[in-house]
Design an enzyme around this catalytic site. Structure first.
Site, PDB file in Angstrom:
ATOM      1  N   LYS A 447       2.333 -12.040  -3.551  1.00  9.29           N
ATOM      2  CA  LYS A 447       1.300 -11.183  -4.136  1.00  9.29           C
ATOM      3  C   LYS A 447       1.416 -11.189  -5.654  1.00  9.29           C
ATOM      4  O   LYS A 447       2.510 -11.072  -6.208  1.00  9.29           O
ATOM      5  CB  LYS A 447       1.451  -9.751  -3.611  1.00  9.29           C
ATOM      6  CG  LYS A 447       0.618  -8.704  -4.350  1.00  9.29           C
ATOM      7  CD  LYS A 447       0.985  -7.288  -3.936  1.00  9.29           C
ATOM      8  CE  LYS A 447       0.375  -6.249  -4.863  1.00  9.29           C
ATOM      9  NZ  LYS A 447       0.743  -4.868  -4.505  1.00  9.29           N
ATOM     10  N   TRP A 548      -5.083  -5.920   0.789  1.00 11.37           N
ATOM     11  CA  TRP A 548      -5.727  -4.593   0.870  1.00 11.37           C
ATOM     12  C   TRP A 548      -5.275  -3.627  -0.224  1.00 11.37           C
ATOM     13  O   TRP A 548      -5.277  -2.411  -0.029  1.00 11.37           O
ATOM     14  CB  TRP A 548      -5.513  -3.959   2.250  1.00 11.37           C
ATOM     15  CG  TRP A 548      -5.793  -4.875   3.384  1.00 11.37           C
ATOM     16  CD1 TRP A 548      -7.018  -5.325   3.805  1.00 11.37           C
ATOM     17  CD2 TRP A 548      -4.835  -5.478   4.255  1.00 11.37           C
ATOM     18  NE1 TRP A 548      -6.874  -6.169   4.872  1.00 11.37           N
ATOM     19  CE2 TRP A 548      -5.549  -6.285   5.183  1.00 11.37           C
ATOM     20  CE3 TRP A 548      -3.446  -5.431   4.353  1.00 11.37           C
ATOM     21  CZ2 TRP A 548      -4.914  -7.021   6.175  1.00 11.37           C
ATOM     22  CZ3 TRP A 548      -2.821  -6.171   5.346  1.00 11.37           C
ATOM     23  CH2 TRP A 548      -3.539  -6.946   6.239  1.00 11.37           C
ATOM     24  N   HIS A 549      -4.931  -4.156  -1.381  1.00 12.59           N
ATOM     25  CA  HIS A 549      -4.475  -3.293  -2.475  1.00 12.59           C
ATOM     26  C   HIS A 549      -5.516  -3.212  -3.589  1.00 12.59           C
ATOM     27  O   HIS A 549      -5.177  -3.094  -4.760  1.00 12.59           O
ATOM     28  CB  HIS A 549      -3.134  -3.805  -3.025  1.00 12.59           C
ATOM     29  CG  HIS A 549      -2.015  -3.719  -2.042  1.00 12.59           C
ATOM     30  ND1 HIS A 549      -0.765  -4.257  -2.279  1.00 12.59           N
ATOM     31  CD2 HIS A 549      -1.945  -3.152  -0.810  1.00 12.59           C
ATOM     32  CE1 HIS A 549       0.016  -4.044  -1.228  1.00 12.59           C
ATOM     33  NE2 HIS A 549      -0.680  -3.369  -0.329  1.00 12.59           N
ATOM     34  N   TYR A 550      -6.790  -3.298  -3.227  1.00 14.31           N
ATOM     35  CA  TYR A 550      -7.847  -3.251  -4.234  1.00 14.31           C
ATOM     36  C   TYR A 550      -7.898  -1.874  -4.895  1.00 14.31           C
ATOM     37  O   TYR A 550      -7.522  -0.861  -4.311  1.00 14.31           O
ATOM     38  CB  TYR A 550      -9.199  -3.623  -3.624  1.00 14.31           C
ATOM     39  CG  TYR A 550      -9.534  -2.922  -2.326  1.00 14.31           C
ATOM     40  CD1 TYR A 550     -10.091  -1.653  -2.323  1.00 14.31           C
ATOM     41  CD2 TYR A 550      -9.294  -3.536  -1.097  1.00 14.31           C
ATOM     42  CE1 TYR A 550     -10.414  -1.008  -1.145  1.00 14.31           C
ATOM     43  CE2 TYR A 550      -9.612  -2.896   0.099  1.00 14.31           C
ATOM     44  CZ  TYR A 550     -10.168  -1.630   0.061  1.00 14.31           C
ATOM     45  OH  TYR A 550     -10.467  -0.992   1.240  1.00 14.31           O
ATOM     46  N   HIS A 551      -8.375  -1.857  -6.127  1.00 17.02           N
ATOM     47  CA  HIS A 551      -8.371  -0.628  -6.913  1.00 17.02           C
ATOM     48  C   HIS A 551      -9.417  -0.739  -8.030  1.00 17.02           C
ATOM     49  O   HIS A 551      -9.984  -1.795  -8.258  1.00 17.02           O
ATOM     50  CB  HIS A 551      -6.978  -0.381  -7.515  1.00 17.02           C
ATOM     51  CG  HIS A 551      -6.416  -1.574  -8.233  1.00 17.02           C
ATOM     52  ND1 HIS A 551      -5.782  -2.609  -7.567  1.00 17.02           N
ATOM     53  CD2 HIS A 551      -6.409  -1.929  -9.540  1.00 17.02           C
ATOM     54  CE1 HIS A 551      -5.398  -3.531  -8.419  1.00 17.02           C
ATOM     55  NE2 HIS A 551      -5.779  -3.146  -9.630  1.00 17.02           N
TER      56      HIS A 551
END
Length: 614
Positions: A447, A548-551
């Site tokens: 990542k 799934w770590h969108y921000h």
């Protein structure tokens, strides 16, 4: 506590006694599966009606207009349509926030999804991937595809992302806390509040132990052991899965609420925020939401100076709701005939998603399933993690994942003119004929931390149920590509490390062959190239997926202030990951839950002083 007392003696007593007696592992696998299937059914039965047990304040949205019955719990006898706080989104931040504010004030928490307590796909680690693959209207996970061609998911359930994620729990770094400007003392009080209720220490499976040793062998050191802290080197983090593989979500933090002050409505989809525009600045006064039957309702704030509406709908839902409510770029709103409350060009801008690239490692033996347990935190700007096993059943290779199936995603490998029904069926046939042994291994995940590539979110229509258009622009910035290449090269070293190679026993497979396998294992809609392994830069771009770590979308200083109040309007805040400029730690869930607790305490102290009692 009734649900807990029904469940725990059954699982812990029967399963532990069986293991202690030494006969469990001697039973045929099919019989063991039946035993645990029965335990699972008992568990779900115990949680079928959570409102009767630990959470008497949870009701379906349609009950909002119904007068409380004589049998109703006391927390609903005084329910009204006006509240000190209305929180939109019962997710990772919304649940701890609601539990905290309810200690002193009336709170209405509105969640568009259902409850997680009787959902086996949410509750058990072995079913982790099923919720993500489920594209039905009742799924806990709502699939969306970014314009980049990458599949992603947003939670649609009480507890939010903690119900559908891989469970890894790790705090943000001290430098992140300082950069954001949070009170360090309160942060260090808020993390344990979460951890003491739902976080566990993982029991490392052999795959994770070999991966840990491989990380250390290639120089990702020191080994920091088990810790929640974000430290350079290799570490074992926490997990929200207990030792029985049972998930504990942010929804369970609601058990700490004051039941007399908290009212939670599930299947309550907020369509817009209502504003009073008669003053100098627009003032949020209420919300319009629909229930599970499609009927509309309105809920309003009490006429008190510090009553607020707080949006905690996530990095997709929060900017989407602001836009639907008339806060955003004026020209975009007018195109959809949305009445403009406030012209703010930054709503929906600065969206980012940490790109993930995975390498599939086949093995010649069964590998026990595990999600993320160990992480290598490097100084290269990348995090290295691993997962193993293939859950569900021995036939899970044949599972039909709908639009996220490999046979759909791999259409991108077929030239457009050749994309036919026959071509898809041929791919499905090849998929069926792949031996089980090919799926007995695991993955190493890389990542990118703090991606410099950013994008935007915009509305496609005014239906809140529909996903907006989201673009992340993965690897648009050359520095992100360079870091990905560094991470892939580091992963290659781990593959060749003595400890890891001894465990995987894949000596015959060259690194290049493994990379080629990984190209075809990934599911996205990005056209593939035949020379991926000749160019690691191309490999990164072609095989990118999400973790799934969108921000972003509601950035501090542009959409909200440093105390998360929406700029230009009154009595409205946004408290969730949409305000983040970067994803905290190696996994954001710990910090998002902490943020809910932190801001709840901060709001209470600012409003009540020492009388807040928190």
């Amino acid at each position: 506590m009734v649900a807990e007392t029904v469940k725990r003696p059954l699982i812990e007593g029967e399963a532990e006694n069986a293991q202690n007696a030494g006969w469990l592992e001697k039973l045929p696998a099919c019989y063991i599966q039946k035993i645990f299937k029965q335990l699972e059914n008992n568990f779900l039965a115990a949680y079928e009606h959570p409102g009767q047990y630990r959470y008497p304040f949870i009701r379906p949205a349609s009950s909002f207009t119904q007068p409380p019955s004589a049998a109703a719990s006391r927390s609903w006898r005084g329910a009204s349509k006006t509240y000190d706080y209305i929180i939109i989104g019962g997710g990772t931040a919304g649940c701890p926030l609601a539990a905290t504010l309810s200690q002193n004030f009336s709170v209405l928490l509105l969640e568009r999804g259902g409850t997680p307590f009787a959902n086996g796909n949410v509750s058990f680690l072995q079913n982790f991937h099923i919720s993500l693959a489920d594209t039905s209207q009742t799924s806990a996970s709502q699939v969306f595809i970014s314009t980049d061609g990458v599949f992603n998911s947003r939670a649609r359930i009480l507890g939010g992302g903690t119900c559908i994620n891989a469970g890894f729990y790790t705090r943000a770094s001290s430098s992140y806390i300082k950069r954001v400007g949070w009170d360090t003392k309160l942060v260090n009080e808020s993390y344990p509040w979460v951890e003491n209720q739902i976080v566990h220490r993982p029991e490392l499976v052999p795959w994770q132990r070999a991966f840990r040793d491989g990380l250390i062998e290639v120089g990702i050191s020191p080994f920091n052991g088990f810790t929640y802290d974000h430290l350079y080197g290799t570490k074992i983090g926490g997990t929200i899965f207990d030792r029985f593989g049972r998930r504990h979500t942010a929804a369970e933090l609601l058990a700490s609420a004051n039941p007399d002050n908290l009212h939670v409505l599930v299947h309550a989809t907020v369509q817009r925020i209502v504003f009073d525009k008669t003053g100098k600045r627009p003032r949020a006064v209420g919300v319009v939401f629909k229930d599970e039957n499609g009927k509309q309702h309105k809920a309003f704030l009490l006429k008190r100076p510090r009553s607020e509406i707080i949006v905690s709908s996530g990095a997709i839902g929060s900017p989407q709701l602001l836009l639907l409510s008339g806060i955003g770029p004026k020209a975009d709103l007018e195109k959809l005939n949305i009445s403009v409350v406030l012209d703010n060009e930054f709503v929906g801008k600065g969206m980012a998603d940490n790109p993930l690239n995975t390498i599939y490692i086949p093995t010649n033996r069964h590998i026990k399933q595990s999600l993320i347990q160990v992480v290598g935190i490097t100084k290269l700007g990348v995090y290295i993690e691993a997962s193993s096993g293939f859950g569900q059943s021995m036939d899970s290779i044949h599972w039909n994942n709908g639009i996220v199936s490999a046979e759909i995603g791999q259409l991108s490998t077929i030239p457009p003119k050749q994309r036919s029904h026959e071509a898809v069926q041929e791919y499905i046939k090849r998929k069926r004929n792949i031996p089980h042994e090919a799926f007995m291994g695991g993955f190493i995940l890389e990542k990118i931390a703090w991606p410099l590539s950013t994008g935007q979110l915009s509305l496609l229509n005014t239906n809140v149920d529909d996903n907006p258009s989201v673009t992340f622009n993965y690897f648009n910035h050359p520095y992100d590509v360079a870091r990905c290449v560094d991470g892939i090269r580091l992963t290659e070293k781990i593959l060749k490390s003595k400890h890891f190679k001894n465990y995987t026993q894949c000596d015959k497979e060259t690194v290049e062959k493994i990379l080629n396998m990984s190209v075809h294992a990934n599911v996205n809609l990005i056209p593939k190239h035949t020379n991926d392994t000749k160019s690691l830069e191309q490999f990164c771009k072609d095989t990118v997926i999400t973790i799934w770590h969108y921000h972003g979308g509601c950035h501090v200083g542009k959409v909200v202030s440093h105390d998360y109040k929406v700029l230009g309007v009154e009595r409205l805040r946004v408290i969730d990951g949409s305000t983040f400029a970067g994803s905290p730690g190696t996994n954001p869930q710990a910090t998002v839950m902490m943020m809910g607790r932190y801001m709840g305490v901060k709001i209470l102290r600012e409003r009540l002083g020492k009388a807040a009692g928190v």
